[in-house]
Design a protein around this motif. Structure first.
Motif, PDB file in Angstrom:
ATOM      1  N   TYR A   1       0.826  -1.207   0.000  1.00  0.00           N
ATOM      2  CA  TYR A   1       0.000   0.000   0.000  1.00  0.00           C
ATOM      3  C   TYR A   1       0.862   1.260   0.000  1.00  0.00           C
ATOM      4  O   TYR A   1       0.459   2.291  -0.546  1.00  0.00           O
ATOM      5  N   MET A   2       2.026   1.202   0.607  1.00  0.00           N
ATOM      6  CA  MET A   2       2.838   2.409   0.724  1.00  0.00           C
ATOM      7  C   MET A   2       3.265   2.944  -0.638  1.00  0.00           C
ATOM      8  O   MET A   2       3.265   4.151  -0.872  1.00  0.00           O
ATOM      9  N   LYS A   3       3.634   2.052  -1.562  1.00  0.00           N
ATOM     10  CA  LYS A   3       4.015   2.497  -2.902  1.00  0.00           C
ATOM     11  C   LYS A   3       2.816   3.073  -3.653  1.00  0.00           C
ATOM     12  O   LYS A   3       2.932   4.044  -4.402  1.00  0.00           O
ATOM     13  N   ILE A   4       1.654   2.447  -3.484  1.00  0.00           N
ATOM     14  CA  ILE A   4       0.441   2.954  -4.125  1.00  0.00           C
ATOM     15  C   ILE A   4       0.124   4.351  -3.612  1.00  0.00           C
ATOM     16  O   ILE A   4      -0.168   5.271  -4.389  1.00  0.00           O
ATOM     17  N   ILE A   5       0.197   4.525  -2.288  1.00  0.00           N
ATOM     18  CA  ILE A   5      -0.074   5.837  -1.689  1.00  0.00           C
ATOM     19  C   ILE A   5       0.934   6.867  -2.177  1.00  0.00           C
ATOM     20  O   ILE A   5       0.576   8.028  -2.444  1.00  0.00           O
ATOM     21  N   GLU A   6       2.191   6.461  -2.327  1.00  0.00           N
ATOM     22  CA  GLU A   6       3.214   7.381  -2.823  1.00  0.00           C
ATOM     23  C   GLU A   6       2.872   7.870  -4.231  1.00  0.00           C
ATOM     24  O   GLU A   6       2.987   9.059  -4.536  1.00  0.00           O
ATOM     25  N   GLY A   7       2.439   6.938  -5.099  1.00  0.00           N
ATOM     26  CA  GLY A   7       2.059   7.325  -6.454  1.00  0.00           C
ATOM     27  C   GLY A   7       0.864   8.254  -6.465  1.00  0.00           C
ATOM     28  O   GLY A   7       0.830   9.258  -7.198  1.00  0.00           O
ATOM     29  N   ILE A   8      -0.147   7.940  -5.657  1.00  0.00           N
ATOM     30  CA  ILE A   8      -1.334   8.805  -5.557  1.00  0.00           C
ATOM     31  C   ILE A   8      -0.935  10.188  -5.065  1.00  0.00           C
ATOM     32  O   ILE A   8      -1.344  11.214  -5.628  1.00  0.00           O
ATOM     33  N   SER A   9      -0.130  10.218  -4.001  1.00  0.00           N
ATOM     34  CA  SER A   9       0.268  11.492  -3.398  1.00  0.00           C
ATOM     35  C   SER A   9       1.037  12.371  -4.381  1.00  0.00           C
ATOM     36  O   SER A   9       0.796  13.577  -4.476  1.00  0.00           O
TER      37      SER A   9
END
Length: 323
Positions: free
Chosen positions: A74-82
């Motif tokens: 999830y952390m990489k996904i959140i990084e991309g979204i952010s």
């Protein structure tokens, strides 16, 4: 895909400084502004969406909703979204299914990205009907809602590729540890697994199908059941990395060697999978988050969603758990 953080690193400035330039804010010096814009042009960074704001009266906050703290990808996904939202002057609020329903209203958020299997299609359709744009990342929204979009992993072809390669390596008896049966990921991954065996005229014995829930302990318990049968397959294909690592732990406790006695594969390519040398399928998690946010901003900006879901490709990482 060059990202905002890459532009910031090349320009030797903070991400917020790059964001301020792309959003037309006046708090950056002329020389720095020109250097950032020159780097964007040189590296082909798309600035066409820069400065895009929410419609008048609409919140510029975006929700990311997920349900499982146990999975590190999830952390990489959140990084991309952010990164995508920061580039476009939007704020991000991350919440879980227990609190998300309270936040999913237009007065609080301009849109939502949902990666939460417990949130029903009926509830999401109700949210979309109230004119809140939604992008889902764990399913394909049915009904062709104009204000919704699906961004999903294209599980089927890469699973076919993985299983065919295992067959080509001489594997004959296959085990499968599945995730929650109702999820799109598990349905597509198992379909690719079963279809490839059938195409090779190999019969899959359902006694080698073990149900899990994507958590490590369910993979551990499935492997324990295999060990009790005294009839191990040549390879155990798992629907995600956590269950594969749980299975390996059980095998090692019983002195079953991986991959000498049994091979194991996963799906996701989490950080711990790489450290453990697990053969798996790598999902472009950062890119999937970035694209989900980009598609949501298009919906917020009034652009009609393209027909059908956006499917992300994936690739195999061959490591030491397959002989």
């Amino acid at each position: 895909m060059i990202a905002l953080k890459d532009i910031a690193k090349i320009a030797d400035v903070s991400i917020s400084t790059v964001s301020n330039v792309l959003n037309g804010r006046k708090n950056v010096g002329r020389e720095t502004r020109e250097r950032i814009l020159r780097i964007c042009e040189e590296y082909g960074y798309d600035t066409s969406g820069a400065g895009k704001k929410a419609k008048a009266g609409q919140s510029n906050t975006v929700l990311f909703i997920f349900s499982d703290f146990d999975r590190d990808f999830y952390m990489k996904i959140i990084e991309g979204i952010s990164d995508c939202l920061t580039e476009n002057g939007f704020n991000l609020v991350v919440c879980t299914n227990k609190s998300s329903a309270d936040f999913m209203r237009a007065s609080f958020a301009g849109g939502a990205i949902c990666l939460d299997g417990s949130m029903t299609d009926a509830f999401l359709a109700e949210v979309v009907a109230k004119e809140m744009p939604v992008v889902v990342m764990d399913r394909i929204m049915e009904g062709g809602q104009a204000n919704a979009k699906s961004v999903v992993v294209d599980n089927y072809p890469v699973m076919c590729e993985l299983v065919q390669a295992l067959v080509d390596r001489g594997m004959k008896r296959f085990g499968y540890i599945g995730g929650m049966s109702h999820t799109l990921d598990n349905k597509e991954r198992f379909a690719g697994f079963a279809d490839t065996l059938a195409n090779n005229r190999m019969t899959f014995d359902q006694k080698y199908y073990y149900h899990g829930n994507y958590r490590e302990n369910s993979g551990y318990q499935a492997a324990k059941l295999m060990l009790l049968s005294n009839d191990l397959p040549d390879v155990v294909v798992c629907a995600n990395d956590s269950m594969a690592l749980g299975a390996i732990k059980a095998f090692e406790e019983h002195r079953v060697r991986v991959p000498a006695d049994v091979s194991v594969t996963g799906f996701d390519d989490s950080a711990i999978a790489e450290m453990a040398g697990l053969t798996t399928v790598a999902i472009p998690r950062y890119e999937s988050g970035y694209i989900a946010a980009k598609k949501l901003l298009e919906l917020i900006g009034g652009q009609a969603a393209e027909t059908g879901p956006f499917k992300m490709g994936a690739s195999i990482r061959w490591r030491k758990t397959v002989k």
